[in-house]
Design a protein around this motif. Structure first.
Motif, PDB file in Angstrom:
ATOM      1  N   PHE A  43      48.329  76.867  35.268  1.00 32.95           N
ATOM      2  CA  PHE A  43      48.030  78.157  34.640  1.00 32.95           C
ATOM      3  C   PHE A  43      47.044  78.896  35.535  1.00 32.95           C
ATOM      4  CE2 PHE A  43      45.606  75.320  31.348  1.00 32.95           C
ATOM      5  CZ  PHE A  43      44.506  75.177  32.172  1.00 32.95           C
ATOM      6  N   SER A  70      46.230  71.063  39.307  1.00 30.08           N
ATOM      7  CA  SER A  70      45.640  71.485  40.578  1.00 30.08           C
ATOM      8  C   SER A  70      44.207  71.986  40.406  1.00 30.08           C
ATOM      9  CB  SER A  70      46.514  72.561  41.202  1.00 30.08           C
ATOM     10  OG  SER A  70      46.527  73.694  40.358  1.00 30.08           O
ATOM     11  N   THR A  72      42.666  74.195  38.104  1.00 24.15           N
ATOM     12  CA  THR A  72      42.327  75.585  37.776  1.00 24.15           C
ATOM     13  C   THR A  72      41.121  75.667  36.832  1.00 24.15           C
ATOM     14  OG1 THR A  72      44.690  76.021  37.932  1.00 24.15           O
ATOM     15  CG2 THR A  72      43.332  77.791  37.031  1.00 24.15           C
ATOM     16  N   ASP A  88      43.629  63.534  35.800  1.00 21.11           N
ATOM     17  CA  ASP A  88      45.077  63.697  35.985  1.00 21.11           C
ATOM     18  C   ASP A  88      45.659  62.373  36.451  1.00 21.11           C
ATOM     19  OD1 ASP A  88      46.952  66.469  36.271  1.00 21.11           O
ATOM     20  OD2 ASP A  88      47.795  64.630  37.124  1.00 21.11           O
ATOM     21  N   ASP A 226      44.469  58.398  32.997  1.00 18.28           N
ATOM     22  CA  ASP A 226      45.497  58.649  32.003  1.00 18.28           C
ATOM     23  C   ASP A 226      44.830  59.274  30.774  1.00 18.28           C
ATOM     24  OD1 ASP A 226      47.381  58.461  29.990  1.00 18.28           O
ATOM     25  OD2 ASP A 226      48.080  56.464  30.598  1.00 18.28           O
ATOM     26  N   ALA A 227      45.271  60.440  30.402  1.00 15.59           N
ATOM     27  CA  ALA A 227      44.650  61.164  29.287  1.00 15.59           C
ATOM     28  C   ALA A 227      44.748  60.378  27.978  1.00 15.59           C
ATOM     29  CB  ALA A 227      45.321  62.525  29.126  1.00 15.59           C
ATOM     30  N   SER A 275      52.311  56.026  34.023  1.00 21.38           N
ATOM     31  CA  SER A 275      51.376  56.543  33.023  1.00 21.38           C
ATOM     32  C   SER A 275      51.699  57.987  32.655  1.00 21.38           C
ATOM     33  CB  SER A 275      49.959  56.451  33.546  1.00 21.38           C
ATOM     34  OG  SER A 275      49.854  57.167  34.729  1.00 21.38           O
ATOM     35  N   TYR A 276      52.725  58.561  33.254  1.00 17.25           N
ATOM     36  CA  TYR A 276      53.071  59.937  32.929  1.00 17.25           C
ATOM     37  C   TYR A 276      53.495  60.112  31.478  1.00 17.25           C
ATOM     38  CZ  TYR A 276      52.658  62.781  36.969  1.00 17.25           C
ATOM     39  OH  TYR A 276      52.148  63.555  37.951  1.00 17.25           O
ATOM     40  N   ILE A 277      52.999  61.160  30.902  1.00 17.95           N
ATOM     41  CA  ILE A 277      53.327  61.486  29.521  1.00 17.95           C
ATOM     42  C   ILE A 277      54.843  61.562  29.316  1.00 17.95           C
ATOM     43  CG2 ILE A 277      53.309  63.478  27.941  1.00 17.95           C
ATOM     44  CD1 ILE A 277      50.674  62.109  27.866  1.00 17.95           C
TER      45      ILE A 277
END
Ligand SMILES: C[S@@+](CC[C@H](N)C(=O)[O-])C[C@H]1O[C@@H](n2cnc3c(N)ncnc32)[C@H](O)[C@@H]1O
Length: 383
Positions: A43, A70, A72, A88, A226-227, A275-277
């Motif tokens: 975003f 990235s 932001t 991330d 990992d969130a 670990s990606y959502i």
């Protein structure tokens, strides 16, 4: 707004189509340092500024972006004097963020630039590279990339090494035949400018951007993590969360960056991205059995539920959170991710304050048959 979809009557839904562009990366293309890496899923700085205002964040407060991409949110926080932490799961995203938020000694960068660009060219073997990477460049470009990569490896200071690596990565992108079309890499033959020329220009521009930057001295940091399991973050710590998780049915980020990974992250294993959502649709708990959702949507919502619980844990009481999400489009249905996430958030204990619809895309199957409309929304809530 009239909406008869599941849960829509429970929440206040507003329309702000004028904000549609802000939730894309496009405005960042013109903003120094933000534009050091084109991150399609990002975003904009203006979006973060708007959220700082909506959430009424004060200067000494702490902001978290658990899907920082990235960077932001972090870079904007640094520019405007807020403290911020990013997380991330992608090594590429964390690397890009780290380079963008770092404090540099400009004179050292200039010295290394002079050294790198005065070195005599040496040829490195391109044979071991994958067919995809070989197809993505002319032989000359690829040899130049490998040569500069080896020169950069000789730099001892990791900050400066990373700075030049990002510059080289961008230069490689500029001369590459490959481009990203949605979640696939496509090739387009084009005349290329010599890589050294592009690399020099990019380094010069990055140095210029740093010279003009005017930071207010806040604390900024980024973690690879990992969130859904942010054990490294304390309970009740953050005053605000500004974030955008991967979108349902748009989660194959990593493959489109496979050339970058091969050339610049030699030790990286794609395995580590489990670990990606939303990438594990097996053994999922169905959080909305009454809706008969597709398996990938169930897996996505379960992962988002885990992430929301963690976000809740690390937020202070009364802290605010704003999350950008989009509906997911399937052949037989549109999954209203904004409403379902809002429901999950309320089950966890959040108070959902607003859902602001900023975009609506027509979704088609095979590019012709219209499935329906999928909206992109900002969900604002409070702990
Ligand atoms: C929509 S992008 C965020 C873009 C960011 N707002 C920006 O402006 O660059 C979502 C990010 O979530 C990351 N991600 C995916 N799964 C994750 C997880 N389990 N934990 C943390 N980050 C994850 C992806 O790597 C991606 O960078």
């Amino acid at each position: 707004m009239q909406d008869k979809r599941e849960g829509s009557l429970l929440f206040k839904i507003e329309e702000r189509r004028d904000l549609g562009n802000l939730v894309t990366f496009i405005p960042n293309k013109k903003v120094p340092i933000h534009n050091w890496f084109y991150f399609k899923e990002g975003f904009s700085r203006d979006f973060v500024l708007l959220m700082l205002d909506w959430l009424k964040i004060k200067n000494n407060e702490w902001i978290l972006d658990p899907f920082c991409g990235s960077g932001t949110t972090l870079l904007t926080s640094k520019e405007f004097g807020f403290n911020a932490i990013g997380v991330d799961a992608s090594p590429l995203a964390v690397f890009v963020t780290q380079v963008k938020i770092e404090d540099y000694d400009l004179e050292k960068i200039r010295e290394h630039a002079r050294e790198i660009f005065s070195k005599k060219f040496e040829r490195y073997d391109t044979e071991g590279l994958s067919p995809l990477t070989k197809r993505a460049f002319s032989r000359y470009s690829l040899e130049d990339i490998l040569f500069f990569k080896e020169e950069i490896k000789k730099i001892n200071d990791p900050k400066i090494r990373n700075f030049f690596t990002l510059a080289l990565m961008n230069s490689a992108n500029k001369v590459s035949y490959a481009y990203k079309d949605g979640s696939v890499i496509k090739m387009r033959e084009k005349p290329t400018i010599p890589l050294k020329k592009v690399f020099k220009r990019i380094v010069k521009r990055m140095i210029h951007d740093l010279k003009r930057a005017n930071y207010k001295g806040s604390n900024i940091g980024v973690y690879l993590g990992d969130a859904r399991r942010m054990d490294f973050l304390q309970d009740n710590y953050f005053d605000a969360v500004i974030t955008s998780p991967p979108y349902l049915n748009k989660i194959e980020y990593t493959k489109v960056y496979s050339i970058e990974y091969e050339l610049f992250f030699e030790n990286f294993k794609f395995d580590s991205l489990r670990s990606y959502i939303g990438l594990n649709p097996k053994h999922v708990k169905d959080l909305f059995p009454e809706l008969n959702l597709p398996d990938v949507a169930k897996a996505y919502l379960q992962d988002m539920n885990d992430a929301l619980k963690e976000i809740y844990r690390v937020m202070k009481d009364d802290a605010k959170c704003s999350i950008v999400v989009a509906e997911g489009a399937f052949p037989d249905k549109i999954v209203p991710v904004d409403l379902l996430m809002a429901k999950l958030a309320e089950r966890i204990g959040f108070k959902v304050e607003r859902i602001v619809v900023v975009n609506e895309r027509v979704v088609t199957r095979d590019r012709t048959f219209k499935i329906g409309k999928a909206r992109e929304s900002i969900v604002v809530m409070k702990k």
